[in-house]
Design a protein around this motif. Structure first.
Motif, PDB file in Angstrom:
ATOM      1  N   GLU A  32       4.775  23.972 -12.803  1.00  9.06           N
ATOM      2  CA  GLU A  32       5.542  25.105 -12.258  1.00  9.06           C
ATOM      3  C   GLU A  32       6.655  25.522 -13.203  1.00  9.06           C
ATOM      4  OE1 GLU A  32       6.522  28.102  -9.589  1.00  9.06           O
ATOM      5  OE2 GLU A  32       4.761  26.789  -9.732  1.00  9.06           O
ATOM      6  N   ALA A  33       7.316  24.553 -13.812  1.00 11.93           N
ATOM      7  CA  ALA A  33       8.388  24.859 -14.756  1.00 11.93           C
ATOM      8  C   ALA A  33       7.841  25.608 -15.953  1.00 11.93           C
ATOM      9  CB  ALA A  33       9.086  23.565 -15.195  1.00 11.93           C
ATOM     10  N   LEU A  34       6.654  25.198 -16.406  1.00 13.91           N
ATOM     11  CA  LEU A  34       6.053  25.897 -17.534  1.00 13.91           C
ATOM     12  C   LEU A  34       5.696  27.338 -17.173  1.00 13.91           C
ATOM     13  CD1 LEU A  34       4.921  25.749 -20.411  1.00 13.91           C
ATOM     14  CD2 LEU A  34       2.745  24.901 -19.442  1.00 13.91           C
ATOM     15  N   ARG A  35       5.172  27.523 -15.952  1.00 12.32           N
ATOM     16  CA  ARG A  35       4.816  28.885 -15.522  1.00 12.32           C
ATOM     17  C   ARG A  35       6.050  29.761 -15.423  1.00 12.32           C
ATOM     18  NH1 ARG A  35       4.935  31.715 -11.154  1.00 12.32           N
ATOM     19  NH2 ARG A  35       5.784  29.984  -9.925  1.00 12.32           N
ATOM     20  N   VAL A  36       7.121  29.186 -14.832  1.00 11.69           N
ATOM     21  CA  VAL A  36       8.359  29.970 -14.686  1.00 11.69           C
ATOM     22  C   VAL A  36       8.921  30.324 -16.050  1.00 11.69           C
ATOM     23  CG1 VAL A  36      10.743  29.825 -13.875  1.00 11.69           C
ATOM     24  CG2 VAL A  36       8.878  29.033 -12.410  1.00 11.69           C
ATOM     25  N   ARG A  78       0.843  -1.213   0.000  1.00 14.86           N
ATOM     26  CA  ARG A  78       0.000   0.000   0.000  1.00 14.86           C
ATOM     27  C   ARG A  78       0.863   1.241   0.000  1.00 14.86           C
ATOM     28  NH1 ARG A  78      -1.809   3.541   3.414  1.00 14.86           N
ATOM     29  NH2 ARG A  78      -0.684   2.565   5.156  1.00 14.86           N
ATOM     30  N   LEU A  79       1.943   1.210   0.815  1.00 11.68           N
ATOM     31  CA  LEU A  79       2.831   2.382   0.879  1.00 11.68           C
ATOM     32  C   LEU A  79       3.517   2.619  -0.448  1.00 11.68           C
ATOM     33  CD1 LEU A  79       4.432   1.868   4.406  1.00 11.68           C
ATOM     34  CD2 LEU A  79       2.716   3.571   3.727  1.00 11.68           C
ATOM     35  N   ARG A  80       3.900   1.490  -1.159  1.00 10.01           N
ATOM     36  CA  ARG A  80       4.541   1.673  -2.460  1.00 10.01           C
ATOM     37  C   ARG A  80       3.591   2.290  -3.458  1.00 10.01           C
ATOM     38  NH1 ARG A  80       6.868  -3.407  -1.238  1.00 10.01           N
ATOM     39  NH2 ARG A  80       5.211  -4.477  -2.385  1.00 10.01           N
ATOM     40  N   GLU A  81       2.313   1.878  -3.443  1.00 11.35           N
ATOM     41  CA  GLU A  81       1.331   2.435  -4.376  1.00 11.35           C
ATOM     42  C   GLU A  81       1.070   3.913  -4.058  1.00 11.35           C
ATOM     43  OE1 GLU A  81      -2.046  -0.008  -3.967  1.00 11.35           O
ATOM     44  OE2 GLU A  81      -1.175  -1.732  -5.037  1.00 11.35           O
ATOM     45  N   SER A  82       0.989   4.226  -2.728  1.00  9.83           N
ATOM     46  CA  SER A  82       0.747   5.632  -2.349  1.00  9.83           C
ATOM     47  C   SER A  82       1.917   6.504  -2.766  1.00  9.83           C
ATOM     48  CB  SER A  82       0.533   5.717  -0.845  1.00  9.83           C
ATOM     49  OG  SER A  82       0.409   7.063  -0.444  1.00  9.83           O
ATOM     50  N   ALA A  83       3.138   5.974  -2.596  1.00  4.70           N
ATOM     51  CA  ALA A  83       4.332   6.765  -2.966  1.00  4.70           C
ATOM     52  C   ALA A  83       4.370   6.980  -4.460  1.00  4.70           C
ATOM     53  CB  ALA A  83       5.592   6.045  -2.491  1.00  4.70           C
ATOM     54  N   GLN A  84       4.007   5.935  -5.246  1.00  2.00           N
ATOM     55  CA  GLN A  84       3.990   6.098  -6.698  1.00  2.00           C
ATOM     56  C   GLN A  84       2.970   7.138  -7.126  1.00  2.00           C
ATOM     57  OE1 GLN A  84       3.299   2.154  -8.229  1.00  2.00           O
ATOM     58  NE2 GLN A  84       5.381   1.403  -7.720  1.00  2.00           N
ATOM     59  N   ALA A  85       1.784   7.149  -6.459  1.00  6.25           N
ATOM     60  CA  ALA A  85       0.756   8.148  -6.813  1.00  6.25           C
ATOM     61  C   ALA A  85       1.239   9.558  -6.475  1.00  6.25           C
ATOM     62  CB  ALA A  85      -0.535   7.820  -6.078  1.00  6.25           C
ATOM     63  N   GLN A  86       1.862   9.716  -5.317  1.00  6.50           N
ATOM     64  CA  GLN A  86       2.354  11.044  -4.926  1.00  6.50           C
ATOM     65  C   GLN A  86       3.467  11.508  -5.855  1.00  6.50           C
ATOM     66  OE1 GLN A  86       3.507  10.829  -0.839  1.00  6.50           O
ATOM     67  NE2 GLN A  86       1.375  10.709  -0.059  1.00  6.50           N
ATOM     68  N   SER A  87       4.338  10.558  -6.254  1.00  3.20           N
ATOM     69  CA  SER A  87       5.428  10.953  -7.145  1.00  3.20           C
ATOM     70  C   SER A  87       4.880  11.397  -8.483  1.00  3.20           C
ATOM     71  CB  SER A  87       6.415   9.787  -7.309  1.00  3.20           C
ATOM     72  OG  SER A  87       5.770   8.681  -7.934  1.00  3.20           O
ATOM     73  N   ARG A  88       3.840  10.720  -8.986  1.00  8.09           N
ATOM     74  CA  ARG A  88       3.256  11.150 -10.249  1.00  8.09           C
ATOM     75  C   ARG A  88       2.622  12.532 -10.133  1.00  8.09           C
ATOM     76  NH1 ARG A  88       1.721   5.656 -10.353  1.00  8.09           N
ATOM     77  NH2 ARG A  88      -0.340   6.194  -9.528  1.00  8.09           N
ATOM     78  N   GLU A  89       1.929  12.762  -8.963  1.00 12.36           N
ATOM     79  CA  GLU A  89       1.297  14.088  -8.747  1.00 12.36           C
ATOM     80  C   GLU A  89       2.341  15.191  -8.648  1.00 12.36           C
ATOM     81  OE1 GLU A  89      -1.776  16.273  -5.599  1.00 12.36           O
ATOM     82  OE2 GLU A  89      -1.218  14.143  -5.376  1.00 12.36           O
ATOM     83  N   LEU A  90       3.430  14.907  -7.916  1.00 15.94           N
ATOM     84  CA  LEU A  90       4.495  15.912  -7.790  1.00 15.94           C
ATOM     85  C   LEU A  90       5.153  16.193  -9.127  1.00 15.94           C
ATOM     86  CD1 LEU A  90       6.185  14.743  -4.451  1.00 15.94           C
ATOM     87  CD2 LEU A  90       4.786  16.796  -4.816  1.00 15.94           C
ATOM     88  N   LEU A  91       5.278  15.154  -9.928  1.00 17.21           N
ATOM     89  CA  LEU A  91       5.887  15.345 -11.242  1.00 17.21           C
ATOM     90  C   LEU A  91       5.034  16.267 -12.105  1.00 17.21           C
ATOM     91  CD1 LEU A  91       8.088  14.578 -13.278  1.00 17.21           C
ATOM     92  CD2 LEU A  91       6.730  12.560 -13.919  1.00 17.21           C
TER      93      LEU A  91
END
Length: 513
Positions: free
Chosen positions: A58-62, A39-52
């Motif tokens: 943000e890079a596009l805005r900058v 479960r923790l691996r799936e949650s981390a993968q989802a968060q990493s995709r969201e952060l990406l």
């Protein structure tokens, strides 16, 4: 050793039993741990995709903001370059104008230099012409330059003096008219408010006798009565050839009054002997003290002055028996207080200070036969010791200018004293003093050069000065009148004011033949 071996075997057997018993539990915990890790691996993968995704956004805005800033900077740079180009063009045009102005200035400098040379040449020619004309004028007039300058300066000085005398006369006349108008108004208001009748009094020193026989009774057997009377009263009795009268002589007016009243009572009573004299004199002295205190209280009440020390009131009452040139000093003090109060109210000064100082200004005369010094300073010292304010003390001390007046109230007190004592009929003076005062006036007037004669008239209120017409001109007579007035003010003492009139007379005489 055998024991250790048995113990080891026991531990191993216990461990085996524990493993068999808890193995299912261990398997369950392992499965739960693996599920939680998944479960923790799936949650981390989802968060990493969201952060990406957020990082990419943000890079596009900058990048967009950077591109906008770069575009804006490029536009500002282009505007700056355009402004610099405009400034360079203006500078070029200004440089052209400066070059043209410098050329004009160079041309003007050349022209000015030529004009300066021409002016120097004309100046030299003018100086040469001036010297030649001056030499010619000196030859024709027969005067040098210094002599001509001295003549011109004398004429200018005479003209300036004439103008100054006229201007001085005009200014003095205007100031005199305005001051006289204002002074007359204030004095008339003060006198109208006072509106009191006043008669000069004299201290009585002569006691009338019903008959000549009483002189012997006053003297007594072997002079015992007169000696007792003089010893008790401190007054000398002069029994001379004056019919039906004896004279009392004493420097203290209060003691003289006590003696006069006591002698009058003794003459009425008829019983004259040392014991009776002592009794009557003591009663009379108490009566006089009461009269003086009552007179002091009366005058203080009539003047409207409050808060005086009882000793001041008592000393003030002593002035009832003090006269100055025939004027009763107590009545004079009351009159001065009323005049000073009226003038102070008109001038906006301190009415209470002026009235109190005017009422007490001659208090030193009550004790001046006992204390050495001018009565103004004696009175100021008495007022100071008995609690009067410095303003009142100063006004008392300055009313005869023993001190220089520094306040309006001091000048008011001096003016009230002069008004009360200087008005006609207020005081009398002996013939000798009167003649000496007139002679002093004439002497002061004749001490100036150009004065021919001087006459003191109107009881010394005016001095008329006759001048030599060839020594003093019309404008010089104005200056002479002013100088005589100043010298009279500095050297003489007099009540009121003295008018100085300078008369210059020119007579033309011819004969018809």
């Amino acid at each position: 050793m055998a024991f250790l071996g048995v113990a080891l075997l026991g531990l191993l057997a216990g461990a085996a039993v524990m493993y068999v018993l808890y193995r299912p539990r261990f398997e369950e915990l392992r499965r739960q741990a693996e599920a939680e890790a998944q479960r923790l691996r799936e949650s981390a993968q989802a968060q990493s995709r969201e952060l990406l995704v957020q990082a990419q956004a943000e890079a596009l805005r900058v990048r967009n903001e950077a591109e906008a800033d770069i575009k804006q900077a490029r536009q500002a740079l282009l505007k700056q370059e355009e402004r610099i180009q405009q400034l360079e063009e203006r500078l070029a045009r200004s440089q052209e104008k400066v070059d043209r102005k410098l050329d004009d200035l160079e041309r003007r400098e050349r022209g000015i230099s030529q004009r300066e040379r021409q002016i120097e040449r004309l100046h030299r020619e003018a100086e040469e012409l001036k010297h030649s004309q001056q030499a010619e004028l000196e030859r024709i007039a027969g005067l040098t330059t210094d002599e001509a300058r001295e003549i011109v300066l004398k004429r200018v000085e005479a003209t300036a003096r004439d103008d100054a005398a006229r201007l001085m006369r005009q200014i003095e006349q205007e100031a005199k008219d305005e001051a006289e108008k204002r002074a007359k108004k204030i004095i008339s208001i003060a006198i109208q408010r006072l509106a009191s009748e006043y008669v000069a009094e004299l201290t009585v020193t002569t006691v009338p006798l019903p008959s000549e026989e009483l002189k012997g009774r006053i003297i007594g057997r072997e002079g015992r009565n007169i000696r007792a009377f003089e010893q008790i009263t401190g007054v000398d009795i002069i029994v001379d050839d004056t019919p039906e009268a004896v004279t009392l002589s004493c420097h203290d007016p209060v003691r003289r009054e006590v003696a006069r009243l006591a002698l009058t009572k003794l003459l009425k009573d008829g019983r004259i002997h040392p014991a009776r004299i002592e009794e009557v004199v003591e009663k009379t002295r108490q009566e006089i003290e009461t009269i003086m205190r009552e007179e002091g209280e009366r005058v203080v009440y009539e003047a409207g002055v409050q808060g005086l020390h009882p000793d001041l009131i008592r000393i003030l009452g002593r002035l009832k028996y003090r006269t100055s040139y025939g004027q009763n000093v107590l009545q004079h003090s009351l009159e001065c207080a009323l005049l000073a109060g009226a003038m102070a109210s008109e001038l906006g000064a301190n009415v209470q200070v002026a009235k109190t100082a005017a009422l007490l200004h001659d208090i030193g005369k009550a004790v001046d036969h006992e204390v050495q010094g001018p009565h103004a300073l004696i009175g100021a010292d008495i007022a100071r010791r008995l609690g009067r304010s410095p303003a009142i003390v100063h006004a008392i001390a300055a009313h005869h200018f023993e001190e220089e007046p520094q306040t309006v109230e001091a000048f008011i007190v001096a003016a009230a004293d002069a008004m009360s004592g200087g008005r006609p009929g207020a005081r009398r003076e002996t013939l000798d003093l009167y003649i000496k005062r007139l002679e002093a006036l004439e002497t002061v007037a004749t001490s100036f050069p150009g004065v021919q004669r001087a006459f003191a008239i109107q009881a010394g209120r005016e001095v008329r000065v006759m001048v030599q017409p060839d020594a003093v001109d019309d404008l010089g007579s104005i200056t002479l009148a002013r100088n005589i007035s100043r010298k009279i003010e500095e050297s003489l003492q007099y009540p009121g004011q003295i008018r100085v009139t300078v008369i210059r007379e020119t007579r033309a005489v011819d004969y018809a033949r």
